[in-house]
Write a protein that holds these residues in place. Structure first.
Motif, mmCIF file in Angstrom:
data_model
loop_
_atom_site.group_PDB
_atom_site.id
_atom_site.type_symbol
_atom_site.label_atom_id
_atom_site.label_comp_id
_atom_site.label_asym_id
_atom_site.label_seq_id
_atom_site.Cartn_x
_atom_site.Cartn_y
_atom_site.Cartn_z
ATOM 1 N N SER A 1 0.796 -1.430 0.020
ATOM 2 C CA SER A 1 0.072 0.218 0.035
ATOM 3 C C SER A 1 0.840 1.267 0.006
ATOM 4 O O SER A 1 0.587 2.305 -0.707
ATOM 5 N N GLN B 1 -7.098 0.678 -0.402
ATOM 6 C CA GLN B 1 -7.413 -0.249 0.275
ATOM 7 C C GLN B 1 -8.445 -0.199 1.236
ATOM 8 O O GLN B 1 -9.406 -0.905 1.447
ATOM 9 N N ASP C 1 -6.020 -1.637 -4.780
ATOM 10 C CA ASP C 1 -5.481 -2.282 -3.450
ATOM 11 C C ASP C 1 -6.440 -3.351 -2.907
ATOM 12 O O ASP C 1 -7.336 -2.635 -2.250
ATOM 13 N N GLU C 2 -6.182 -4.396 -2.889
ATOM 14 C CA GLU C 2 -6.973 -5.320 -2.335
ATOM 15 C C GLU C 2 -8.602 -5.269 -2.663
ATOM 16 O O GLU C 2 -9.290 -4.992 -1.867
HETATM 17 MG MG LIG Z 1 -2.133 -2.903 2.227
#
Ligand SMILES: [Mg+2]
Ligand SMILES: Nc1ncnc2c1ncn2[C@@H]1O[C@H](COP(=O)(O)OP(=O)(O)O)[C@@H](O)[C@H]1O
Lengths: 302, 251
Positions: free
Chosen positions: A44, A84, A158-159
């Motif tokens: 991240s 995220q 991000d995810e």
């Molecule tokens: Mg992360």
């Protein structure tokens, strides 16, 4: 053709924590790229540096050739980032959120594209609902739509599938794959390694702020020799000399660790000599998870 | 330009959607000050010859409410966005430091003027005479709200938690605005405090604003204007610099 993302010699500290330790990475246009690594590896942080949310202590990052600090306008116009954490502005509805986000990118008449995004992300019936009233999965899809309002060439997620149920995850993957097939560069992080294995062409594994593996998914899988050998034997059972390779047994089926394909012959020879009969045999190919676990534990012992 | 106007519009919408708290409530609070102070003090004090205490008080209270609400607008919007994390929505797009600064500032000034007009409107229960130099009043209003809008941006960018912002407000903004001559003329103060007031920029905003209403003031309006304008320009430069460097916004 300019590269989609160019990262060179990037260091980032948080106080005494050296979060990124000299990162170099180049991603070409049109790639579908996965950034993997355990929690705290720095994924991240790297994405925040790309997005200009953080600034590097050393080194530089470019998006489509534009330096993210110096040419921030062009860099940010080329980049769409899905953060995220689920964040939202509770003052606005889904449509207001997307119209406002378009305006920040200098786009005034963006309704047609916003409608397309809403439709593709299955949010059409929520368009006029306040952000507060959406479920977590819906809020995440709004974040995806927000990242795409300006049709960025490079998309970083991000995810994106964390906390999203299976059905929605599939919708999301289909959508992302479609963007990739239209030529968009996709970079993502995920905890579901089978997703990375299925969709991504190239993978970087990050650990404690360093890249510890970088290759095509195919090469990574091929270079990993360890396989699993499943043997169903008759009552004679497994010869004593093969015990060290045994992972576990289910009834008369024995699951052996096969260090490399070359060992197969030798193992079969030992079984023949012992007089046991092979009733069934199968090889299980390694998956990304095995490779991931192996690489992460290898490095830990250094 | 579209980036700036969108952020400005979003900031307007943000307070307008909760105008009950952001406009009506401060108007009501100020009205209460007005009712109480004018009731208690109107018989005893005449600050300027021919100007009743209530008439004297009203422009001061109007300006004080404008200043406080300008500060509240930019500071609370920023701290809320930072705490909830949605500040990324304005940090990801290609907005310049000027876009960012201008939008938060302009929305603060609009909120200040809305509250100020609201207070003036309800103050009509006292049948005021109209301002003699309305242009001066507007200019001081703009600069005053601008200064507090800047201070609000600085405080909102600097603070990481709500209580830090509250400290900034309670230890800097509130004392400066209460000790600025809203409720009295500084000529009625002991020499030491009179001297101290001259170091308070809020004093010049209020004094100049009041000049617009009565044509009477403690110091010459030109001098106040110079000080207020210089403060505004200095603070603007500082604020733009902080945003440009990404101070506390882009770590
Ligand atoms: Mg992360
Ligand atoms: N803003 C921050 N301040 C201090 N430390 C941070 C900050 N952001 C991340 N870190 C630390 O940097 C490391 C990398 O974090 P992160 O990039 O979020 O990892 P990942 O996304 O790979 O899980 C972690 O040890 C994390 O605690």
């Amino acid at each position: 053709m300019t590269t989609a993302i160019e990262i060179s010699g990037v260091h980032k500290h948080f106080g005494s924590l050296h979060a990124l330790r000299g990162l170099d990475l180049t991603i070409e246009q049109g790639e579908f790229f996965a950034l993997l690594g355990p929690n705290g590896a720095g994924k991240s942080t790297l994405i925040s540096l790309l997005a200009g949310l953080l600034r590097p202590d050393q080194g530089y990052l470019r998006v489509l050739g534009h330096d993210v600090v110096r040419d921030y306008r062009l860099a940010r116009r080329s980049l769409g980032v899905v953060p995220q954490e689920i964040v939202y502005d509770p003052f606005f509805t889904v449509r207001e959120t997307l119209l406002i986000q378009s305006g920040y990118y200098g786009l005034r008449h963006n309704d047609a594209w916003i409608n397309t995004l809403l439709e593709r992300l299955d949010l059409s019936d929520k368009a006029d609902v306040n952000m507060r009233a959406l479920s977590g999965g819906m809020k995440r899809r709004v974040l995806v739509a927000q990242a795409l309002v300006h049709r960025p060439e490079v998309i970083v997620l991000d995810e994106p599938t964390a906390g999203v149920d299976v059905e929605l995850r599939q919708t999301l993957w289909a959508f992302i794959q479609n963007l990739n097939s239209q030529g968009h560069t996709i970079v993502l992080t995920t905890h579901y390694l089978e997703e990375a294995q299925e969709f991504c062409q190239r993978i970087a594994m990050l650990k404690q702020g360093q890249i510890v593996a970088l290759d095509t998914t195919q090469n990574l899988l091929a270079s990993f020799e360890r396989r699993e050998l499943r043997l169903a034997l008759d009552s004679a059972g497994l010869p004593e000399s093969l015990r060290p390779l045994l992972r576990r047994s289910i009834g008369s089926t024995h699951i052996l660790d096969l260090p490399s394909l070359g060992c197969l012959e030798e193992i079969l020879g030992i079984i023949r000599q012992s007089g046991a009969q092979i009733e069934d045999l199968s090889l299980v190919e390694p998956d990304l998870e095995d490779i991931f676990v192996s690489i992460m534990s290898e490095q830990a012992s250094v | 330009m579209i980036g700036f106007s969108t952020l400005f519009y979003k900031e307007l919408l943000r307070f307008w959607k909760v105008s009950f708290q952001t406009v009506l409530a401060p108007v009501l609070t100020t009205l209460l000050y007005l009712l109480i102070f004018s009731y208690v003090l109107s018989k005893r004090i005449e600050v300027y010859p021919g100007v009743s205490y209530t008439a004297f008080l009203i422009p001061g209270l109007v300006m004080m409410s404008m200043l406080q609400n300008s500060f509240a607008n930019s500071s609370s919007s920023l701290i809320q966005s930072k705490v909830t994390g949605n500040i990324v929505f304005v940090l990801l797009p290609p907005l310049s430091a000027m876009d960012f600064f201008g939008a938060y500032l302009a929305a603060s000034v609009v909120r200040g003027f809305m509250v100020g007009l609201g207070v003036l409107l309800v103050a009509q229960i006292y049948a005021l005479t109209p301002p003699v130099h309305i242009f001066w009043a507007i200019v001081f209003g703009l600069f005053g709200c601008g200064i507090l809008g800047c201070l609000g941006i600085i405080a909102g960018v600097w603070a990481e938690k709500f209580d830090q912002l509250a400290a900034f407000q309670n230890f800097i903004i509130v004392p400066l605005s209460f000790l600025s001559g809203v409720f009295y003329s500084i000529h009625s103060l002991p020499p030491f405090w009179r001297q101290m007031s001259r170091f308070n920029p809020f004093f010049y905003m209020i004094d100049g604003f009041r000049y617009g209403f009565f044509g009477l003031s403690d110091v010459a309006p030109q001098q106040s204007l110079l000080i207020v304008a210089a403060s505004f320009l200095g603070l603007s430069a500082l604020t733009i610099g902080l945003i440009h460097r990404g101070y506390k916004l882009r770590g």
